[in-house]
Write an enzyme that holds these catalytic residues in place. Structure first.
Site: not given
Length: 593
Positions: A301, A305, A512
């Site tokens: 994650e 990002d 995400s």
């Protein structure tokens, strides 16, 4: 003056001596209660009476309605105050509690033998933190604390299934934590997933070369149908020819949780393969509440990002906030420790800073119904403060369509209903859904979308949502709250992202990926405004639902099934699958110029 002081002193002594005057602290009224232990958690045993933790008391903000009025005025492009964001001190003066609230809470704490002089206060005074034992907390809140275990993560927490406050405090206290919010760093839902069979490429150098000239591509290459790189996104969302100029003023913040660490070596490998002009650029890591920065453990994650916010916004400075939690509770460990409240820790840290990034992205969330209403409202109101200070706050919409699992309510009735996500459902954030494919883009099936059961529909989206509901008719009737805040607001690609993890390229999907992508575009728009001596965009929603609509590519096909239904379907105009659509930087740039 002496006489009046003496009278006051006598009155205080009378109160102490007279139990009838202190009886109001025993008149307890339930503040929040669950009908059952939150799903996924199980009772482990009673909490040790002498275990100590930090209790945080959120006081009602005296002029919060005024803050919201200011927020909407400075965020509305049709208003004369547009762009005149509030300072940290302006916001603090509006969210400070009423003196009566402060006095009552301090009296209550004193009645329980707590030395208020040792408490910690937030800058605005709206948060009071005290160290208490379990025994003290149970007496104050008329409850019993237990140890609960989260099955999937094996996390142990000390929480309660209900708590009460003296009735006189209900209009003065917004929330007390930790109480009934069971969310922890490990139980939060990251909205990304590795696509084990997803296609990967080692480099897109040939495609990237084509982007050197402005408007050099009439259409986005078909390879972007299955494999997404910064070059795909820059071409798709029309940012290729823009070179940031306000890098001394502008920055982009990524909120990280779950002990996920963004890896610097992986970022360089990513740049070497997918954005060669960025090689050597890095990011700043800011640790919040004991957050880590273990470079030997790259997080999927976190890497997703930072690689894509950097990949789109370069050379805009990026900040990765590594938000820690408390050490895991061990039944035999009496060491005092903070108790995690993920969003609160991060928000209170950010709002205490004198200067903050103009753009934020967060890719985590919970089912709205698992977050206590008082907690959700308190956190949502903190996002309003960020917007008032001139920051645009993006959240991923979730990866379960209209709801994952059995979609049964947790109010004891077990009614089947669509399950909105939080903080995606907060009206003060910009929520980003997902798309897939190019020429044209269509909704990705997992794109989270729906209607809040906690927050009413805000005025900025009233027309767009009403139009959608009129077209929807009776489809899905009874499965969602037609008057709730509707989301997502916008969308961006959400599948096939090429991410370097531990030196190797993997394919990652989820909203995400969508949220940092959209945030990268917004960071460039903020750069454009700042470079021309204007303010940052701040809270985006009043803009994007009004004059900003032509700056989006409307997504008109695809759906987000869930809860045993087909969910909602994307169509012309706003819809609860892809919102208003995906961004066209060039068009938005012209609209905000």
């Amino acid at each position: 003056m002496f006489w009046s002081s003496a009278v006051l002193l006598a009155l205080v002594q009378l109160c102490v001596a007279n139990p009838l005057l202190t009886k109001r602290w025993d008149d307890l009224e339930v503040k929040h209660a669950w009908t059952e232990v939150p799903r996924g958690w199980e009772l482990h045993g009673p909490a040790p009476a002498d275990y100590t933790f930090d209790m945080r008391i959120g006081l009602k903000q005296d002029k919060f309605d005024e803050l919201v009025a200011h927020l909407y005025e400075v965020s509305d492009p049709a208003h004369e105050r547009y762009g005149q964001h509030l300072s940290k001190e302006d916001v603090a003066s509006l969210v400070a509690p009423h003196p009566e609230s402060v006095n009552l809470v301090e009296s209550w704490l004193s009645a329980h033998g707590i030395d208020t002089s040792s408490s910690q206060r937030s800058h605005a005074g709206d948060w009071v933190t005290i160290r208490v034992s379990v025994a003290q907390a149970e007496k104050m809140l008329g409850t019993q604390y237990n140890i609960y275990r989260h099955g999937k993560s094996d996390d142990y927490v000390i929480r309660t299934t209900s708590y009460s406050l003296p009735s006189v405090l209900h209009e003065h206290v917004a929330v007390v934590v930790p109480t009934t919010y069971f969310g922890t760093m490990k139980s939060m839902k990251a909205t990304s997933h590795i696509q084990e069979d997803g296609p990967t490429i080692e480099s897109d150098a040939e495609f990237a070369k084509l982007l050197k000239g402005p408007s050099s591509l009439a259409t986005v290459p078909s390879s972007c149908n299955t494999v997404i790189t910064p070059a795909c996104l820059r071409a798709l969302y029309n940012t290729t020819s823009y070179v940031p100029k306000a890098t001394d003023k502008n920055s982009l913040g990524v909120a990280g949780y779950l002990d996920e660490f963004a890896n610097r070596a992986d970022l360089q490998t990513f740049f070497q393969r997918f954005r060669t002009d960025s090689v050597g650029a890095t990011f700043q890591t800011v640790r919040v509440n004991g957050g880590g920065d273990d470079q030997s453990e790259p997080g999927v994650e976190a890497n997703l990002d930072i690689q894509y916010t950097e990949g789109i916004s370069f050379p805009t400075p990026n900040i990765y906030y590594s938000t820690g939690g408390s050490p895991p509770f061990k039944p035999d460990d009496q060491t005092p420790t903070n108790t995690n409240e993920p969003y609160l820790d991060w928000l209170n840290f950010i709002l205490a800073q004198d200067s903050i990034p103009q753009t934020f992205t967060t890719s985590y969330g919970d089912d709205e119904q698992t977050v206590p209403l008082d907690y959700a409202q308190t956190v949502c109101n903190l996002f309003a403060q960020l917007g008032a200070r001139g920051s645009s706050v993006m959240f991923s919409s979730g990866d379960d369509g209209v709801g994952g699992g059995d979609c049964l309510t947790n109010d004891g009735k077990n009614t089947k209903q669509f399950q909105p996500n939080f903080p995606a459902s907060c009206p003060f954030v910009t929520t980003v859904g997902g798309t897939i494919r190019v020429n044209p883009e269509v909704a990705v099936s997992f794109s989270g979308g729906g209607f809040s059961n906690y927050f009413a529909r805000p005025s900025y989206q009233s027309s767009a949502v009403s139009t959608f509901l009129n077209k929807l008719g009776r489809t899905n009737a009874g499965l969602f709250n037609t008057t709730g805040r509707a989301y997502p607001d916008v969308a961006a690609q959400g599948q096939g992202f090429q991410v370097v993890i531990g030196g190797r390229v993997g394919s990652v999907g989820g909203t995400s990926a969508s949220s940092p992508t959209f945030a990268g575009v917004i960071a460039l728009l903020n750069d454009f405004r700042l470079s021309r001596g204007k303010s940052s965009l701040g809270f985006l929603n009043p803009l994007i639902y009004s004059t900003g609509v032509p700056g989006f590519n409307d997504i008109t096909s695809g759906s987000n099934p869930g809860c045993g239904t087909n969910g909602f379907t994307a169509g012309a105009g706003w819809d609860p699958v892809t919102g208003l659509g995906t961004p066209d930087f060039g068009k938005l740039q012209a609209l905000i110029g």
